[in-house]
Motif scaffolding. Structure first.
Motif: not given
Lengths: 180, 281
Positions: A160-165, A168-175
Motif C-alpha cells: 500500500f505504501a509503495s502504491q501510494t508513493i 503520488r509521484f505520478q500525480s505530481t509529475v502530471q501536475s
C-alpha cells in the motif's frame, strides 16, 4: 516527571487469554496429585486447551493485536488461507502491553508444553504424551497462523505504501507537466 | 471455516429505539382511527468503507468451517465461560468501533456472534453429512465449511462412552479409542491423497469425524442396554449408517476405478470401532 505507564487496554481479554492456557497447564501438572483417572485428566486438559485455542483465535487475536486468520475452500475446491488485519493506523494505535502479553504468553505456553512433553517421553508415558501432543499442536497452530497473519499484514502495508508513493509521484509529475 | 454472512457493523441500537419512539409518538398523535404507517426501513447501516483500508482482505466469498481449524464446540461448554465476558466484549466492541478507522467485518463483531456462528456451523455440517439431504448429490460442495469442533466432540464422546461401559482398564480404553479414531482419520485421509484423490486434508478429517455420530448413538444405546444380541443389531445398523454417510464424499474424491480402495479402509475402521463397542462390557 515520568509519563504514566501505559496500562493494559483490555484487561478482561488479557485475563481470558492467559486464563485458559494457565488452567490447562496447571490442571495437567497438578492433576496427578489429585486424580487417579487418566480419562479425566485427558478430557479436561484437552478441553481447556481447545477452549484456549478458540479464545486466542477468535477473541484475543482480534482484540489484542487486531489480526485474524482462517481457512476456506474456494469454488475450485482448493484450500485458501485467509488473513485479516486492521488498517495500519489502528494497528499502530494498539496497546503495546497488550500485544506484548499476547505474543509472549503464546510462546511461553508452547515452550512449557514442549518441556512437559520431554518429561513424559523420558518417563515412557505414552498416554500423557498424547495429551501433550494434542495441546502442543493446538498452540503451534495458533502461533503459525498469527505469525503468518502478521507477516501478511506487513506485506500489505508495504504494498500500500509503495502504491501510494507511486501514485503520488505520478500525480505530481502530471501536475508539473500541466503547469509547463 | 468461512465467514459467509455479511455481518453489519456493530452499532448501538439507539437509532432503532429512536425510531420506535417516533413511531409511538406519531401513533398517539394521529388518533385511534388512522392506520399506523408501515415501519419505515431501518437506516442503512454503514458498510465498511473499502477505500481507506485496502488490505481488508475479508471479501466474504459467496460460499456457504470452522473452520476452521478449526474448531468445534461441545454445546454446554462454550456457554459458561463466554457468556459473562460476551456481554463485556459486546459493549466494549460497540464503543470501540468508533475508535478504529474502518475495521473489517469479522474483526469487530461481538464475541457472542462468533460463538453463535461456530455453533450453527457445527449443526449444519452434521446435518449435511449424516442425514439425507439434497446437498449430498454434490459432495465436493457439501463440506466446504469444514470445522474440527464437531469431530473433536464426537471422538471424545465416543471415548468417554466406551470408557464408561468398560468395567476394567477404563483409562486404557479411552486412550486407545481416542488414538485409534484420531490416527485412523489421519491415515484414511492420507490414503485418499496417496491414491491420487482430490480432497482437502482437513475437510476429510472433518468428514470422518462427523460420520462418527451414528456410532456415538450406537455406543450410548449399547451402554444403556447390555444385551449382546441387541448390541450386535444396533452396531450393525449404526455401522451401515456411518458408512452410508461417508460413501459419497470419499468416492467422489478419487478416480472411479479406485473407489473401492478408498472406501474399504473407511469401512474397516468403522467395523473395528463397532467391534470395540460390542466387546466392551
Amino acid at each position: 516527571m515520568q509519563p504514566p505507564v501505559e496500562n493494559y487496554a483490555n484487561p478482561n481479554t488479557c485475563l481470558f487469554h492467559v486464563l485458559f492456557k494457565g488452567a490447562a497447564l496447571a490442571f495437567y501438572i497438578l492433576s496427578a496429585l489429585f486424580f487417579n483417572s487418566f480419562v479425566i485428566i485427558f478430557v479436561v486438559t484437552v478441553l481447556l486447551a481447545a477452549l484456549d485455542f478458540w479464545v486466542v483465535k477468535n477473541v484475543s487475536g482480534r482484540i489484542l493485536v487486531g489480526l485474524r486468520w482462517w481457512n476456506e475452500i474456494n469454488d475450485l475446491g482448493e484450500s485458501v488461507w485467509k488473513f485479516e488485519s486492521l488498517d495500519q493506523e489502528s494497528l499502530a494505535r494498539m496497546n503495546k502491553k497488550d500485544s506484548w502479553l499476547f505474543w509472549w504468553t503464546l510462546y511461553l505456553a508452547a515452550a512449557a508444553w514442549l518441556i512437559l512433553g520431554v518429561f513424559s517421553l523420558i518417563r515412557f508415558q505414552a498416554d500423557y504424551l498424547l495429551v501433550v501432543g494434542v495441546c502442543l499442536s493446538l498452540n503451534a497452530a495458533n502461533i503459525i497462523g498469527f505469525t503468518k497473519c502478521k507477516k501478511d499484514a506487513k506485506k500489505q502495508f508495504q504494498q500500500f505504501a509503495s502504491q501510494t508513493i507511486a501514485s503520488r509521484f505520478q500525480s505530481t509529475v502530471q501536475s508539473a507537466f500541466t503547469l509547463v | 471455516m468461512s465467514h459467509n454472512d455479511t455481518i453489519p457493523l456493530y452499532q448501538s441500537s439507539q437509532s432503532d429505539i429512536d425510531e420506535i419512539e417516533n413511531m409511538m409518538n406519531a401513533g398517539f398523535q394521529s388518533g385511534p382511527g388512522t392506520v399506523l404507517p408501515a415501519r419505515p426501513p431501518s437506516p442503512i447501516r454503514p458498510s465498511i468503507p473499502v477505500s481507506s483500508s485496502p488490505f481488508v482482505q475479508s471479501n466474504l466469498p459467496p460460499l456457504p468451517p470452522s473452520s476452521s481449524s478449526a474448531a468445534q464446540k461441545a454445546t454446554p461448554v462454550p456457554a459458561p465461560p463466554s457468556l459473562p465476558p460476551a456481554v463485556n466484549f459486546g459493549s466494549s466492541e460497540g464503543s470501540k468501533t468508533t475508535g478504529f478507522g474502518s475495521p473489517p467485518n469479522t474483526l469487530t463483531e461481538p464475541v457472542w456472534d462468533t460463538v453463535k456462528r461456530d455453533l450453527s456451523r457445527i449443526v449444519s455440517n452434521l446435518k449435511l453429512v449424516v442425514f439425507p439431504n439434497p446437498n449430498r448429490e454434490d459432495p465436493g460442495k457439501a463440506l466446504r465449511d469444514w470445522d474440527l469442533w464437531g469431530p473433536f466432540f464426537f471422538i471424545v464422546f465416543l471415548g468417554l462412552t466406551l470408557s464408561w461401559s468398560a468395567s476394567v482398564k477404563k483409562s486404557e480404553v479411552f486412550a486407545v479409542a481416542f488414538a485409534l479414531l484420531a490416527a485412523g482419520a489421519v491415515i484414511l485421509t492420507l490414503n485418499v491423497l496417496l491414491l491420487g484423490g482430490h480432497i482437502i486434508f482437513f475437510q476429510s478429517l472433518s468428514l470422518l469425524g462427523y460420520c462418527l455420530f451414528p456410532l456415538d448413538v450406537g455406543a450410548v444405546i449399547c451402554m444403556l442396554k447390555d444385551n449382546v444380541i441387541l448390541k450386535m443389531i444396533v452396531v450393525a445398523v449404526t455401522l451401515a449408517w456411518s458408512s452410508w454417510a461417508a460413501y459419497p464424499f470419499m468416492s467422489a474424491a478419487v478416480n472411479p476405478r479406485r473407489k473401492a480402495l478408498a472406501l474399504y479402509p473407511v469401512f474397516l475402521m468403522y467395523v473395528s470401532v463397532g467391534f470395540l463397542i460390542i466387546a466392551i462390557d
